[in-house]
Design an enzyme around this catalytic site. Structure first.
Site, PDB file in Angstrom:
ATOM      1  CG  ASN A 109      -1.868  -1.199   1.181  1.00  0.00           C
ATOM      2  OD1 ASN A 109      -2.207  -1.704   0.114  1.00  0.00           O
ATOM      3  ND2 ASN A 109      -2.282  -1.660   2.351  1.00  0.00           N
ATOM      4  CB  VAL A 110       1.184   3.929  -2.182  1.00  0.00           C
ATOM      5  CG1 VAL A 110       2.008   2.892  -2.914  1.00  0.00           C
ATOM      6  CG2 VAL A 110      -0.193   4.079  -2.837  1.00  0.00           C
ATOM      7  CG  HIS A 126       3.942  -1.487  -4.678  1.00  0.00           C
ATOM      8  ND1 HIS A 126       2.735  -2.155  -4.770  1.00  0.00           N
ATOM      9  CD2 HIS A 126       4.899  -2.371  -5.074  1.00  0.00           C
ATOM     10  CE1 HIS A 126       2.959  -3.388  -5.196  1.00  0.00           C
ATOM     11  NE2 HIS A 126       4.256  -3.536  -5.379  1.00  0.00           N
ATOM     12  CB  CYS A 137      17.313  15.625 -11.272  1.00  0.00           C
ATOM     13  SG  CYS A 137      16.007  16.468 -10.326  1.00  0.00           S
ATOM     14  CB  CYS A 193      11.676  18.766 -11.755  1.00  0.00           C
ATOM     15  SG  CYS A 193      13.026  18.743 -10.549  1.00  0.00           S
ATOM     16  CB  CYS A 196      16.414  19.041 -13.675  1.00  0.00           C
ATOM     17  SG  CYS A 196      15.183  17.705 -13.659  1.00  0.00           S
ATOM     18  CB  SER A 234      -2.068  -9.281  -0.737  1.00  0.00           C
ATOM     19  OG  SER A 234      -1.466  -9.339  -2.025  1.00  0.00           O
ATOM     20  CB  SER A 235      -5.502 -11.102  -4.940  1.00  0.00           C
ATOM     21  OG  SER A 235      -4.812 -10.157  -5.746  1.00  0.00           O
ATOM     22  CG  ASN A 259      -7.342 -11.846   0.519  1.00  0.00           C
ATOM     23  OD1 ASN A 259      -7.126 -10.651   0.664  1.00  0.00           O
ATOM     24  ND2 ASN A 259      -7.725 -12.348  -0.646  1.00  0.00           N
TER      25      ASN A 259
END
Length: 293
Positions: A109-110, A126, A137, A193, A196, A234-235, A259
């Site tokens: 998860n993020v 992830h 950069c 960015c 750069c 999670s699958s 699950n």
């Protein structure tokens, strides 16, 4: 004093508790841990009706229109991710880590909810939506700061966005963005960015992109601390998570699974418990941890 949760009279529950008892547990967490916090997934039972394909790394890199569409949607979706709160599954994992049962969490998860719940040893396989990184950069900036830049560069759009973000029928999407009409990204401008002038993307692993080597090495170091692998929510469809199943098989580490629905490791797991992580993990913690007098 918090109410003591009842221990389910379920043979699979007791088999899993027995498997974990007295062993060092490393957790592999998937999207099913966060769905009860309002973060959608791609492969859960409720998401199988969703036809939207995940964003592809190469498409994001080569297409300015794709980036505009993603960031327009993300400007709305990020508000929900930022406001999401840990659910009982996150809190139970943090409690079990504090008590020495869980060594740490390798999460797919993020959303950062494990850390907000109090987990200390977390490998974000992830990446994290809380950061934005330049693919040229490598410079990174906090997502909240980038949100301000998005709004400042798209002032007229931002006024409309405030309306979209309040609509209950605007559906959150698994990429950390939201389902918006195609017109929402028309003429949308994406900041470059500041170091750069390169392309900025969320500091997460998109489909078609590899997990960074240093992060994977960190995950393997945590994996090696465990005597049992517990897969939660999670699958195991994608290889980035399934690789830990293969290593567990090679090294003789038993696998437990919690699950809702089938996984790619059902045939090799020592035991599996079917159900929602937010319901089962707090009860598992009750079963494994000593109760206060």
């Amino acid at each position: 004093m918090a109410a003591v949760l009842p221990i389910p009279e379920n043979p699979d529950f007791h088999a899993l508790a027995h498997l974990l008892s007295g062993r060092r547990v490393v957790v592999l967490a998937g999207a099913g841990v966060s769905t009860e916090s309002g973060i959608p997934d791609y492969r859960g039972p409720e998401s199988r009706q969703r036809l939207r394909a995940p964003i592809q790394y190469q498409e994001f890199v080569r297409s300015e229109a794709t980036r505009a569409r993603y960031w327009a949607r993300s400007a709305v979706g990020w508000l929900r991710v930022a406001d999401a709160q840990p659910n009982p599954a996150h809190l139970a994992l943090a409690r079990m880590e504090a008590e020495g049962v869980v060594q740490g969490v390798i999460t797919q998860n993020v959303d950062g909810l494990h850390q907000r719940a109090g987990s200390q040893h977390v490998v974000e396989l992830h990446g994290s939506l809380a950061w934005v990184r330049c693919i040229n950069c490598g410079a990174s900036v906090p997502r909240d700061e980038f949100q301000t830049r998005l709004r400042d560069l798209n002032e007229t759009w931002a006024a409309a966005m405030d309306g979209w973000s309040r609509k209950s029928d605007v559906e959150a999407a698994p990429d950390g963005d939201a389902e918006l009409p195609a017109s929402a990204s028309r003429n949308f401008r994406v900041p470059a960015c500041e170091r750069c002038a390169g392309v900025l993307k969320p500091d997460v692993v998109f489909f078609g992109e590899n997990v960074p080597r240093d992060r994977l090495d960190e995950a393997w170091r945590l994996f090696a601390e465990g005597e049992v692998l517990l897969v939660v929510g999670s699958s195991l469809t994608v290889y980035s998570g399934r690789r830990f199943i293969y290593r567990a098989g090679e090294t003789g580490i038993p696998i437990g699974i919690i699950n809702l629905g089938s996984t790619r490791a059902d045939d090799v797991a020592t035991t599996k418990l079917e159900g929602r992580a937010g319901v089962l993990l707090p009860r598992l913690a009750e079963a494994l941890l000593p109760r206060s007098p």
